[in-house]
Structures are given as structure tokens and as C-alpha cells.
Design a protein around this motif. Sequence first.
Motif, PDB file in Angstrom:
ATOM      1  N   ILE A  92      60.728  -4.352  26.894  1.00  0.00           N
ATOM      2  CA  ILE A  92      61.371  -5.591  26.806  1.00  0.00           C
ATOM      3  C   ILE A  92      61.632  -5.977  25.471  1.00  0.00           C
ATOM      4  O   ILE A  92      62.601  -6.637  25.193  1.00  0.00           O
ATOM      5  N   SER A  93      60.541  -5.850  24.685  1.00  0.00           N
ATOM      6  CA  SER A  93      60.602  -6.301  23.204  1.00  0.00           C
ATOM      7  C   SER A  93      59.505  -5.406  22.447  1.00  0.00           C
ATOM      8  O   SER A  93      58.857  -4.801  23.205  1.00  0.00           O
ATOM      9  N   GLU A  94      59.208  -5.720  21.060  1.00  0.00           N
ATOM     10  CA  GLU A  94      58.255  -4.996  20.506  1.00  0.00           C
ATOM     11  C   GLU A  94      56.713  -5.494  20.961  1.00  0.00           C
ATOM     12  O   GLU A  94      55.918  -5.018  20.548  1.00  0.00           O
ATOM     13  N   ASN A  95      56.924  -6.657  21.586  1.00  0.00           N
ATOM     14  CA  ASN A  95      55.626  -7.327  22.200  1.00  0.00           C
ATOM     15  C   ASN A  95      55.572  -7.063  23.689  1.00  0.00           C
ATOM     16  O   ASN A  95      54.495  -7.844  24.317  1.00  0.00           O
ATOM     17  N   ALA A  96      56.466  -6.449  24.254  1.00  0.00           N
ATOM     18  CA  ALA A  96      56.461  -6.554  26.022  1.00  0.00           C
ATOM     19  C   ALA A  96      57.196  -5.125  26.241  1.00  0.00           C
ATOM     20  O   ALA A  96      58.049  -5.007  25.937  1.00  0.00           O
ATOM     21  N   PHE A  97      56.267  -4.519  27.511  1.00  0.00           N
ATOM     22  CA  PHE A  97      57.045  -3.558  28.128  1.00  0.00           C
ATOM     23  C   PHE A  97      56.451  -3.449  29.539  1.00  0.00           C
ATOM     24  O   PHE A  97      55.678  -4.237  29.797  1.00  0.00           O
ATOM     25  N   THR A  98      57.076  -2.724  30.222  1.00  0.00           N
ATOM     26  CA  THR A  98      56.375  -2.361  31.675  1.00  0.00           C
ATOM     27  C   THR A  98      55.881  -0.958  31.791  1.00  0.00           C
ATOM     28  O   THR A  98      56.515  -0.177  31.148  1.00  0.00           O
ATOM     29  N   LEU A  99      54.811  -0.898  32.622  1.00  0.00           N
ATOM     30  CA  LEU A  99      54.269   0.597  32.980  1.00  0.00           C
ATOM     31  C   LEU A  99      55.297   0.867  34.362  1.00  0.00           C
ATOM     32  O   LEU A  99      55.078  -0.025  35.007  1.00  0.00           O
ATOM     33  N   LEU A 125      53.434  -5.327  33.852  1.00  0.00           N
ATOM     34  CA  LEU A 125      53.943  -5.893  32.512  1.00  0.00           C
ATOM     35  C   LEU A 125      52.776  -5.969  31.725  1.00  0.00           C
ATOM     36  O   LEU A 125      51.714  -6.171  32.032  1.00  0.00           O
ATOM     37  N   VAL A 126      52.976  -5.544  30.268  1.00  0.00           N
ATOM     38  CA  VAL A 126      52.017  -5.266  29.351  1.00  0.00           C
ATOM     39  C   VAL A 126      52.863  -6.358  28.326  1.00  0.00           C
ATOM     40  O   VAL A 126      53.663  -6.168  27.889  1.00  0.00           O
ATOM     41  N   VAL A 127      51.882  -7.149  27.720  1.00  0.00           N
ATOM     42  CA  VAL A 127      52.252  -7.988  26.561  1.00  0.00           C
ATOM     43  C   VAL A 127      51.165  -7.901  25.480  1.00  0.00           C
ATOM     44  O   VAL A 127      49.976  -7.878  25.819  1.00  0.00           O
ATOM     45  N   GLY A 128      51.454  -8.292  24.227  1.00  0.00           N
ATOM     46  CA  GLY A 128      50.599  -8.070  23.375  1.00  0.00           C
ATOM     47  C   GLY A 128      51.152  -9.127  22.158  1.00  0.00           C
ATOM     48  O   GLY A 128      52.190  -9.224  21.849  1.00  0.00           O
ATOM     49  N   ALA A 129      49.949  -9.430  21.272  1.00  0.00           N
ATOM     50  CA  ALA A 129      50.185 -10.192  19.901  1.00  0.00           C
ATOM     51  C   ALA A 129      50.825  -9.199  19.093  1.00  0.00           C
ATOM     52  O   ALA A 129      51.499  -9.669  18.312  1.00  0.00           O
ATOM     53  N   ASP A 130      50.278  -8.005  19.078  1.00  0.00           N
ATOM     54  CA  ASP A 130      50.769  -6.967  18.008  1.00  0.00           C
ATOM     55  C   ASP A 130      51.810  -6.095  18.474  1.00  0.00           C
ATOM     56  O   ASP A 130      51.940  -5.925  19.731  1.00  0.00           O
ATOM     57  N   LYS A 131      52.936  -6.190  17.730  1.00  0.00           N
ATOM     58  CA  LYS A 131      53.868  -5.305  17.981  1.00  0.00           C
ATOM     59  C   LYS A 131      53.904  -3.831  18.068  1.00  0.00           C
ATOM     60  O   LYS A 131      52.978  -3.395  17.344  1.00  0.00           O
ATOM     61  N   VAL A 132      54.325  -2.992  19.023  1.00  0.00           N
ATOM     62  CA  VAL A 132      54.106  -1.458  19.237  1.00  0.00           C
ATOM     63  C   VAL A 132      55.663  -1.346  18.981  1.00  0.00           C
ATOM     64  O   VAL A 132      56.450  -1.474  19.892  1.00  0.00           O
TER      65      VAL A 132
END
Length: 114
Positions: free
Chosen positions: A29-36, A46-53
Motif C-alpha cells: 500500500i505504501s512504504e509504511n503499510a502492506f497486507t499479508l 494489514l501490517v502498518v509501521g512507523a518505519d518505512k520498508v
Amino acid sequence: GPYDAKFRAWVNDNDDSIVAVTGNVEKVISENAFTLAGEGDSEDLLVVGADKVSGLQAGSAVTVTGTVHKAFNLPGVEDDIHVDFEDDNVLQGFDRDPYVEAAQVDTTAPATTP
């Protein structure tokens, strides 16, 4: 463990637990969000995080370590992790769904046996 129907059911009784969940990226979705990707009848997680991946692609094998929550709320999550998601419309579809707030995302694929 793996993201599957058992994990999704487990979340309801284990809100705010620390987890390490493995799976394949379904959608970035973005560098801070994706789905498994969900297995069988399971919905995507949904997986979200403060750190960009960076470098994630659909199909990538990942291990996500973080805190699982049973109900996503976009404004609350943005405040908690201090990230302003630019494409709010995509994330609104996950409202009240379980999600993981990632502390670490490991993109090293697990070893496979031939």
C-alpha cells in the motif's frame, strides 16, 4: 507462526500481544503499510509501521514482529505511529479489522528444503 485462519481467530482474545507472524506480501500500500495474503478463507492481514520498508513486492516472503491489534482505526493508528498515510481511502477498507503494528519486518525468505 504463519498467518492463517487460526491466527486471525487468536487475535480476538490476544489484543496488544507481541507476535512474530510469517506470510507472503499480497499488496504493498505504501512504504509504511502492506497486507499479508490470507490462506484459504482468511482475509488479508494489514501490517502498518512507523518505519518505512523499502523493496517489498507482492509475493515477497516476510516475517513481521510487532503488536497485534483486533480493530484498525485509521486516525488512531496515524496518531499512534506518527505516520500520515497519503491514500486514506485504501486503508479505510480495513476499518475494525485485525492488524499488526510492525516493529520489524524481515524480508529474508525462510530456507526451503528441495
